[in-house]
Write a protein that holds these residues in place. Sequence first.
Motif, mmCIF file in Angstrom:
data_model
loop_
_atom_site.group_PDB
_atom_site.id
_atom_site.type_symbol
_atom_site.label_atom_id
_atom_site.label_comp_id
_atom_site.label_asym_id
_atom_site.label_seq_id
_atom_site.Cartn_x
_atom_site.Cartn_y
_atom_site.Cartn_z
ATOM 1 N N THR A 196 42.843 98.147 27.408
ATOM 2 C CA THR A 196 44.976 98.249 26.806
ATOM 3 C C THR A 196 45.221 98.605 28.744
ATOM 4 O OG1 THR A 196 43.980 100.338 26.571
ATOM 5 C CG2 THR A 196 44.056 99.448 24.446
ATOM 6 N N ALA A 197 46.296 99.052 28.240
ATOM 7 C CA ALA A 197 46.805 99.515 30.024
ATOM 8 C C ALA A 197 46.142 101.255 29.935
ATOM 9 C CB ALA A 197 48.352 100.161 30.031
ATOM 10 N N ILE A 198 46.192 101.955 29.606
ATOM 11 C CA ILE A 198 44.997 102.577 29.487
ATOM 12 C C ILE A 198 43.336 102.372 29.823
ATOM 13 C CG2 ILE A 198 43.907 105.058 28.948
ATOM 14 C CD1 ILE A 198 47.029 105.323 27.500
ATOM 15 N N THR A 199 42.988 102.128 29.085
ATOM 16 C CA THR A 199 41.600 101.415 29.323
ATOM 17 C C THR A 199 41.218 100.825 30.799
ATOM 18 O OG1 THR A 199 41.550 99.762 28.144
ATOM 19 C CG2 THR A 199 41.140 101.613 26.870
ATOM 20 N N LYS A 200 42.288 99.743 30.915
ATOM 21 C CA LYS A 200 42.268 98.895 31.826
ATOM 22 C C LYS A 200 42.437 100.277 33.207
ATOM 23 C CE LYS A 200 41.795 94.899 34.470
ATOM 24 N NZ LYS A 200 42.898 93.957 34.004
ATOM 25 N N ALA A 201 43.372 100.682 33.774
ATOM 26 C CA ALA A 201 43.843 101.831 34.052
ATOM 27 C C ALA A 201 42.491 102.499 34.612
ATOM 28 C CB ALA A 201 44.688 102.575 34.691
ATOM 29 N N GLU A 202 41.651 102.881 34.122
ATOM 30 C CA GLU A 202 40.408 103.209 33.393
ATOM 31 C C GLU A 202 38.892 102.996 34.391
ATOM 32 O OE1 GLU A 202 40.090 105.244 29.587
ATOM 33 O OE2 GLU A 202 41.205 107.366 29.927
ATOM 34 N N ALA A 203 39.035 102.012 34.256
ATOM 35 C CA ALA A 203 37.880 100.903 34.285
ATOM 36 C C ALA A 203 38.224 101.077 35.458
ATOM 37 C CB ALA A 203 37.813 100.060 33.474
ATOM 38 N N GLU A 204 39.934 100.644 36.011
ATOM 39 C CA GLU A 204 39.779 100.171 37.383
ATOM 40 C C GLU A 204 39.406 101.300 38.778
ATOM 41 O OE1 GLU A 204 43.582 99.028 37.847
ATOM 42 O OE2 GLU A 204 42.730 96.173 37.315
ATOM 43 N N ALA A 205 40.109 102.768 38.217
ATOM 44 C CA ALA A 205 39.586 103.665 38.858
ATOM 45 C C ALA A 205 38.193 104.248 38.851
ATOM 46 C CB ALA A 205 41.063 104.965 38.130
ATOM 47 N N LYS A 206 37.466 103.859 37.633
ATOM 48 C CA LYS A 206 36.091 104.588 37.559
ATOM 49 C C LYS A 206 35.113 103.752 38.964
ATOM 50 C CE LYS A 206 31.460 104.282 34.737
ATOM 51 N NZ LYS A 206 31.549 103.874 34.006
ATOM 52 N N ALA A 207 35.804 102.090 38.795
ATOM 53 C CA ALA A 207 35.067 101.005 39.763
ATOM 54 C C ALA A 207 35.034 101.287 41.009
ATOM 55 C CB ALA A 207 36.131 99.801 39.505
ATOM 56 N N LYS A 208 36.259 101.700 40.946
ATOM 57 C CA LYS A 208 37.021 102.357 42.964
ATOM 58 C C LYS A 208 36.401 103.800 43.203
ATOM 59 C CE LYS A 208 40.528 103.374 45.609
ATOM 60 N NZ LYS A 208 40.801 104.840 46.459
ATOM 61 N N ALA A 209 36.264 104.559 42.690
ATOM 62 C CA ALA A 209 35.149 105.825 42.772
ATOM 63 C C ALA A 209 33.472 104.873 43.043
ATOM 64 C CB ALA A 209 35.792 106.352 41.902
ATOM 65 N N GLU A 210 33.366 104.191 42.684
ATOM 66 C CA GLU A 210 31.426 104.182 42.319
ATOM 67 C C GLU A 210 31.648 103.200 43.665
ATOM 68 O OE1 GLU A 210 30.890 101.870 38.723
ATOM 69 O OE2 GLU A 210 30.344 104.016 37.593
ATOM 70 N N ALA A 211 32.668 102.760 44.146
ATOM 71 C CA ALA A 211 32.739 101.871 45.138
ATOM 72 C C ALA A 211 32.915 103.324 46.822
ATOM 73 C CB ALA A 211 34.142 100.916 45.173
ATOM 74 N N ASP A 212 34.027 103.832 46.783
ATOM 75 C CA ASP A 212 34.176 104.121 47.394
ATOM 76 C C ASP A 212 32.897 105.645 47.145
ATOM 77 O OD1 ASP A 212 36.584 104.199 48.068
ATOM 78 O OD2 ASP A 212 37.732 105.363 46.329
ATOM 79 N N ALA A 213 32.450 105.881 46.769
ATOM 80 C CA ALA A 213 31.139 106.629 46.936
ATOM 81 C C ALA A 213 30.007 105.664 47.301
ATOM 82 C CB ALA A 213 31.022 106.768 45.389
ATOM 83 N N ALA A 214 29.822 104.721 46.862
ATOM 84 C CA ALA A 214 28.869 103.874 47.947
ATOM 85 C C ALA A 214 29.124 103.906 49.389
ATOM 86 C CB ALA A 214 28.390 102.934 47.279
ATOM 87 N N ALA A 215 30.115 103.309 49.632
ATOM 88 C CA ALA A 215 30.219 104.149 51.025
ATOM 89 C C ALA A 215 29.994 104.788 52.174
ATOM 90 C CB ALA A 215 31.559 103.177 50.743
ATOM 91 N N ALA A 216 30.559 105.491 50.899
ATOM 92 C CA ALA A 216 30.467 106.840 51.825
ATOM 93 C C ALA A 216 29.096 107.735 52.013
ATOM 94 C CB ALA A 216 31.039 107.677 50.739
ATOM 95 N N GLY A 217 27.988 106.509 51.368
ATOM 96 C CA GLY A 217 26.524 106.604 51.439
ATOM 97 C C GLY A 217 26.124 108.170 49.865
#
Length: 262
Positions: A196-217
């Motif tokens: 759904t629009a909500i679950t897709k946005a939540e999944a994308e936000a989670k993936a972005k947060a994980e990518a940012d965390a990985a980039a920050a060490g």
Amino acid sequence: ALMTLRLVPPTGEPVEDDDSSLSGLAGGCCFDFSRLSEHLFLVGTEEGRIHKCSKAYNSEYLQTYTGHHMAVYTVRWNPFNARVFLSCSADWTVRMWDHTRPSCLLSFELGNQVGDVAWTPWSSTTFAACTADGKVHVYDLSENKSEPICEQKVVRKAKLTKLAFNLQGAGCPVLVVGDDHSSVSSLKLSPNLRWTAITKAEAEAKAKAEADAAAAGGGPRRGAVPKKVAPGEEVEQKDPQLQEVEKLDALVDMAIKAQVVE
């Protein structure tokens, strides 16, 4: 009777009335009333035309849509967006329309006559169709506007004729399909077909947060106090229904712009 269906020739001129025969009458195959604009309803005909009608007028069509060249078996208003409807036909296609425009926005070739089509009750951009070769095709237009994201063979020696989703939505993602041998098959949709629009946005936000965390060490240090959100920085949660409407509106606008460019 609510109204009498009159034939509309290709020229758009009305057929001459002939009280001694039924030659001037169109053969209706299906209809659907809009749940968002209660006075409107659609009628699909044997001739391949779709008529938009109003309960306020029983002697004329508000608009006639041409595009199919064989019988139209199903018309379905979108349950979220009042602009959009689907149609399917014996001409092997499913078509998506904006009821304010005369030509279809998108056309999908399924390789066999299409018995039925239905929107999912949880997403404005996801629908399923069944075909005479025993297959169910599931599309999510927010993921792919040209190819199905799932194509499943359900029966081998029968034609699929009807399908319906469980109206409880993504919490019970079940699709039932009927065939011309009087059998009904029940299918459960996999998680990737339930966005759904909500679950897709939540999944994308989670993936972005994980990518940012990985980039920050790495992620937050174990035991660290979660970062507080400052006053005024709270993210306003949109109404889920509105998000679904906006998601399909964006897709429709893109399709219209593509037609203008062509």
